[in-house]
Design an enzyme around this catalytic site. Structure first.
Site, PDB file in Angstrom:
ATOM      1  N   ASP A  62       0.926  -0.887  -0.431  1.00  0.00           N
ATOM      2  CA  ASP A  62      -0.478   0.275  -0.069  1.00  0.00           C
ATOM      3  C   ASP A  62       0.813   1.429   0.059  1.00  0.00           C
ATOM      4  OD1 ASP A  62      -2.570   1.587   0.305  1.00  0.00           O
ATOM      5  OD2 ASP A  62      -2.716   1.091   2.511  1.00  0.00           O
ATOM      6  N   ASN A  90     -10.550  -0.957  -5.546  1.00  0.00           N
ATOM      7  CA  ASN A  90     -10.099  -0.431  -6.400  1.00  0.00           C
ATOM      8  C   ASN A  90     -10.009  -0.301  -7.871  1.00  0.00           C
ATOM      9  OD1 ASN A  90      -6.877  -1.666  -4.632  1.00  0.00           O
ATOM     10  ND2 ASN A  90      -8.005   0.123  -4.083  1.00  0.00           N
TER      11      ASN A  90
END
Length: 232
Positions: A9, A57
């Site tokens: 991330d 996402n």
């Protein structure tokens, strides 16, 4: 260690802090992935997996994000990972809802998987367009439908459901490393991660290095894992 999972991330935030296009952060992150593959091989880890994108996402960040991500990974797979896998004997696996990926990325994935399917050294897995709850639901529904078709009214077992998950080919997670200062798994392989040791780093993924893998594996090897039993 049989299976180490990575949640890489923070690549977009890393680029934004430097006034760069977000896609640049993914390219820098890819270089870190290469280093992590080296480290996992050096440490004798059987399987290394990367959480590349979630369904959220793909659906919430729009087409530009999906195309940028596809471009980064296709470039990495074709120019670097293929050579690494073939020369070192890695098996390359993929998991997720591939219907949500670009045709270019899907073609690249299929080709790389076919080229390495018989390799027997470390498995390197990339998880795209994934949602852990969706994976469980889809697998259970498939088992349920098959039981109805065969007039089988027995209860579904955990083993039956796991057999039809996107990630069925991967061993249970022993440990997960997450970057970006977020202390959660975000739906990553929930069945597999049930007994995983969790390690969180505040640094953004492009700032990671292979020393992190060595540090985590050292800590993991010193951890007594009881799986519900008594600690002596």
């Amino acid at each position: 260690m049989k299976h180490l999972g990575i949640i890489p991330d923070g690549a977009g935030r890393w680029a934004a802090k430097r006034n760069l296009p977000r896609v640049n952060g993914y390219y820098f992150g890819i270089e870190v992935m290469s280093d992590f593959i080296d480290a996992a091989d050096e440490l004798g880890i059987n399987c290394l997996s990367f959480y590349c994108s979630s369904i959220e996402n793909i659906e919430r960040r729009g087409e530009a994000y999906s195309l940028s991500l596809s471009s980064v990974y296709v470039d990495f797979f074709e120019k670097k990972l293929k050579k690494m896998a073939l020369s070192r004997g890695y098996k390359i696996c993929f998991a997720g809802d591939f219907k949500k990926l670009s045709p270019e990325l899907m073609s690249c994935i299929s080709n790389l998987n076919a080229l390495t399917i018989n390799n027997r050294k470390m498995t390197v897995a990339f998880v795209f367009a994934y949602d852990g709850m969706e994976e469980v639901k889809e697998a259970f529904n498939y088992v349920f439908q098959q039981k109805l078709l065969n007039a089988d009214y027995t209860e579904a077992t955990i083993e039956e459901v796991q057999r039809y998950m996107y990630s069925a080919a991967l061993p249970p997670l022993d440990a997960v490393i997450r970057y970006g200062g977020v202390n959660r798994l975000s739906g990553y392989l929930p069945f597999s991660a049930a007994y995983a040791e969790l390690y969180f780093f505040d640094k953004l993924f492009p700032d990671a290095d292979k020393g992190d893998v060595y540090e985590v594996v050292k800590k993991y090897r010193l951890t007594k894992r009881n799986f519900g039993g008594y600690r002596e």
